[in-house]
Scaffold this active site. Structure first.
Site, PDB file in Angstrom:
ATOM      1  N   SER A   5      -7.940  10.018  -6.041  1.00 12.10           N
ATOM      2  CA  SER A   5      -8.452   8.703  -6.321  1.00 12.10           C
ATOM      3  C   SER A   5      -8.967   7.833  -5.255  1.00 12.10           C
ATOM      4  CB  SER A   5      -7.431   7.801  -7.193  1.00 12.10           C
ATOM      5  OG  SER A   5      -7.188   8.138  -8.491  1.00 12.10           O
TER       6      SER A   5
ATOM      7  N   TYR B  58     -26.239   9.118 -14.395  1.00 12.45           N
ATOM      8  CA  TYR B  58     -25.275   8.019 -14.330  1.00 12.45           C
ATOM      9  C   TYR B  58     -25.215   7.079 -15.353  1.00 12.45           C
ATOM     10  CZ  TYR B  58     -21.910   5.056 -11.361  1.00 12.45           C
ATOM     11  OH  TYR B  58     -21.044   4.702 -10.552  1.00 12.45           O
TER      12      TYR B  58
ATOM     13  N   ASP C  28      -3.563  -1.730 -17.986  1.00  8.85           N
ATOM     14  CA  ASP C  28      -4.762  -1.539 -18.415  1.00  8.85           C
ATOM     15  C   ASP C  28      -5.569  -2.582 -18.894  1.00  8.85           C
ATOM     16  OD1 ASP C  28      -6.821  -0.599 -20.438  1.00  8.85           O
ATOM     17  OD2 ASP C  28      -5.520   0.259 -21.817  1.00  8.85           O
TER      18      ASP C  28
ATOM     19  N   LYS D 263     -22.514  -1.271 -13.029  1.00  6.96           N
ATOM     20  CA  LYS D 263     -22.122  -1.388 -11.635  1.00  6.96           C
ATOM     21  C   LYS D 263     -23.104  -2.363 -11.086  1.00  6.96           C
ATOM     22  CE  LYS D 263     -18.947   1.741 -10.596  1.00  6.96           C
ATOM     23  NZ  LYS D 263     -17.625   1.172 -10.158  1.00  6.96           N
TER      24      LYS D 263
HETATM   25  P1  NAD Z   1     -10.734   7.956 -10.341  1.00  6.68           P
HETATM   26  O1  NAD Z   1     -10.882   8.619 -11.490  1.00  6.68           O
HETATM   27  O2  NAD Z   1      -9.597   8.604  -9.429  1.00  6.68           O
HETATM   28  O3  NAD Z   1     -10.379   6.544 -10.524  1.00  6.68           O
HETATM   29  C1  NAD Z   1     -10.894   5.766 -11.672  1.00  6.68           C
HETATM   30  C2  NAD Z   1      -9.558   4.856 -12.184  1.00  6.68           C
HETATM   31  O4  NAD Z   1     -10.072   3.902 -13.262  1.00  6.68           O
HETATM   32  C3  NAD Z   1      -8.698   5.782 -12.919  1.00  6.68           C
HETATM   33  O5  NAD Z   1      -7.487   5.611 -12.186  1.00  6.68           O
HETATM   34  C4  NAD Z   1      -8.519   5.347 -14.558  1.00  6.68           C
HETATM   35  O6  NAD Z   1      -7.296   5.537 -15.057  1.00  6.68           O
HETATM   36  C5  NAD Z   1      -8.965   3.906 -14.301  1.00  6.68           C
HETATM   37  N1  NAD Z   1      -9.332   3.207 -15.535  1.00  6.68           N
HETATM   38  C6  NAD Z   1     -10.264   3.778 -16.502  1.00  6.68           C
HETATM   39  N2  NAD Z   1     -10.330   2.831 -17.452  1.00  6.68           N
HETATM   40  C7  NAD Z   1      -9.153   1.879 -17.280  1.00  6.68           C
HETATM   41  C8  NAD Z   1      -8.468   0.958 -18.016  1.00  6.68           C
HETATM   42  N3  NAD Z   1      -8.753   0.629 -19.282  1.00  6.68           N
HETATM   43  N4  NAD Z   1      -7.389   0.103 -17.233  1.00  6.68           N
HETATM   44  C9  NAD Z   1      -7.016   0.467 -16.041  1.00  6.68           C
HETATM   45  N5  NAD Z   1      -7.528   1.340 -15.347  1.00  6.68           N
HETATM   46  C10 NAD Z   1      -8.605   2.202 -16.074  1.00  6.68           C
HETATM   47  O7  NAD Z   1     -12.151   8.206  -9.872  1.00  6.68           O
HETATM   48  P2  NAD Z   1     -12.663   7.258  -8.568  1.00  6.68           P
HETATM   49  O8  NAD Z   1     -13.864   8.079  -8.295  1.00  6.68           O
HETATM   50  O9  NAD Z   1     -11.502   7.247  -7.422  1.00  6.68           O
HETATM   51  O10 NAD Z   1     -13.168   5.835  -9.220  1.00  6.68           O
HETATM   52  C11 NAD Z   1     -12.661   4.715  -8.463  1.00  6.68           C
HETATM   53  C12 NAD Z   1     -13.788   3.677  -8.389  1.00  6.68           C
HETATM   54  O11 NAD Z   1     -14.657   4.149  -7.260  1.00  6.68           O
HETATM   55  C13 NAD Z   1     -14.840   3.397  -9.483  1.00  6.68           C
HETATM   56  O12 NAD Z   1     -15.054   2.266  -9.595  1.00  6.68           O
HETATM   57  C14 NAD Z   1     -15.681   4.314  -9.233  1.00  6.68           C
HETATM   58  O13 NAD Z   1     -16.835   3.958 -10.040  1.00  6.68           O
HETATM   59  C15 NAD Z   1     -16.111   4.146  -8.053  1.00  6.68           C
HETATM   60  N6  NAD Z   1     -16.763   5.270  -7.132  1.00  6.68           N
HETATM   61  C16 NAD Z   1     -16.490   6.187  -7.268  1.00  6.68           C
HETATM   62  C17 NAD Z   1     -17.735   7.252  -6.436  1.00  6.68           C
HETATM   63  C18 NAD Z   1     -17.281   8.754  -6.651  1.00  6.68           C
HETATM   64  O14 NAD Z   1     -18.307   9.660  -6.210  1.00  6.68           O
HETATM   65  N7  NAD Z   1     -16.245   9.167  -6.821  1.00  6.68           N
HETATM   66  C19 NAD Z   1     -18.671   6.755  -5.896  1.00  6.68           C
HETATM   67  C20 NAD Z   1     -18.783   5.560  -5.892  1.00  6.68           C
HETATM   68  C21 NAD Z   1     -18.004   4.641  -6.412  1.00  6.68           C
END
Ligand code: NAD
Length: 301
Positions: free
Chosen positions: A18, A197, A78, A204
């Protein structure tokens, strides 16, 4: 001179991949006390194990992070549920702050949360099978999937900040290091139509608008800076929900000026830099900072 203790609340740890987890580590390295949050019971055992093994490692290696005096705690939240956010901010966080750091402030919030119902991230049944034509996925989004995605991925930044506001430092004299901050993770799909996406793109865009709105309100009233870090593709649980993600990641690296993607540590270090407000970052607010090997700056052909 007594060291200034800083506390960060990092929301959205699912596992060791994460971006929230990497952000927590970067903040610990800067000497922060860190509270991470996880969504629900499904993630609790993994997060518990990660925190425990991190703590054991620190004790074994004594590699400087522990010497900063920072603690690492984990709590559930949550963000789709107001009661859960309220419990976090009025009961759980104050208890940890009181027991562990004897402070009543949070210096940095990191929002690293996104969710779209799985069916809205899949090829819709009305999509074309001709690979030369764009697939029709956003147009197939249901009202409820649109609402859920925006609620969890964008409104939650308002909700978290609203409930955390009493703990975010109110400053009377602003120097470059005494402002508190809120930093959200976003993606380029906010301003460009990115393949597969789907409904996350509008969510976003909304999140980034929320960042600007909160920055404009909270700067004058509370001295709080609000920014977003736009990360290039990183393999995470959330990324697995984006169809053909491996191809997107590869094509992004091929076309980025640096011919590579940013790694999660680099993304996290920028999150920590913006959070901390050091070395000029204290004057940055309302911005989206791209950490993507430069991909967002070029036209890929
Ligand atoms: P991840 O799956 O590790 O993290 C996403 C998190 O959101 C998870 O921990 C999940 O449990 C949490 N979540 C979802 N619904 C929820 C709720 N109702 N209450 C509380 N938590 C909730 O994936 P990640 O890639 O680390 O994502 C983290 C952020 O980074 C996100 O906003 C994602 O859009 C952004 N992001 C990711 C990427 C990528 O390529 N991985 C690129 C740009 C931005």
């Amino acid at each position: 001179m007594e060291k200034i203790r800083r506390t960060a609340l990092v929301a959205g740890v699912a596992n060791g991949r994460s971006l929230a987890w990497f952000s927590a580590i970067s903040l610990l390295k800067k000497g922060y006390d860190v509270i991470i949050t996880y969504q629900n019971d499904r993630f609790e055992p993994t997060v518990k194990k990660m925190v425990e093994s991190y703590q054991k490692e620190q004790i074994k290696s004594g590699n400087g992070i522990r010497k900063c005096g920072g603690f690492l705690k984990y709590l559930p939240c949550d963000v789709s549920c107001d009661n859960s956010i309220r419990t976090l901010m009025t009961e759980d966080v104050p208890k940890v702050l009181h027991e562990s750091s004897k402070t009543e402030r949070i210096d940095a919030i990191v929002h690293s949360i996104a969710h779209a119902p799985p069916e809205s991230m899949k090829q819709s049944s009305s999509s074309t099978t001709n690979t030369n034509e764009p697939s029709l996925q956003l147009v197939g989004t249901s009202r409820s999937a649109f609402q859920t995605t925006h609620d969890v991925s964008s409104y939650s930044l308002i909700a978290l900040t609203q409930h955390a506001l009493p703990y975010l430092t109110t400053v009377t004299t602003t120097t470059d290091t005494d402002t508190s901050s809120v930093t959200a993770l976003t993606y380029l799909g906010s301003t460009r139509a990115a393949p597969h996406y789907n409904v996350m793109g509008p969510a976003k865009a909304s999140l980034e608008a929320v960042v600007r709105g909160l920055a404009s309100e909270l700067g004058p009233a509370h001295g709080v800076r609000v920014n977003a870090v736009s990360a290039g593709p990183v393999n995470t649980l959330a990324a697995r929900g984006v169809q053909d993600f491996t191809n997107l990641k590869q094509r992004t690296a091929e076309n980025a000026p640096l011919r590579r993607n940013a790694n999660p540590e680099e993304v996290a270090d920028v999150v920590a830099y913006l959070s901390h407000g050091e070395e000029g970052a204290g004057a940055i607010t309302g911005q989206v900072v791209y950490v993507d090997g430069g991909f967002s700056s070029v036209v890929a052909v």
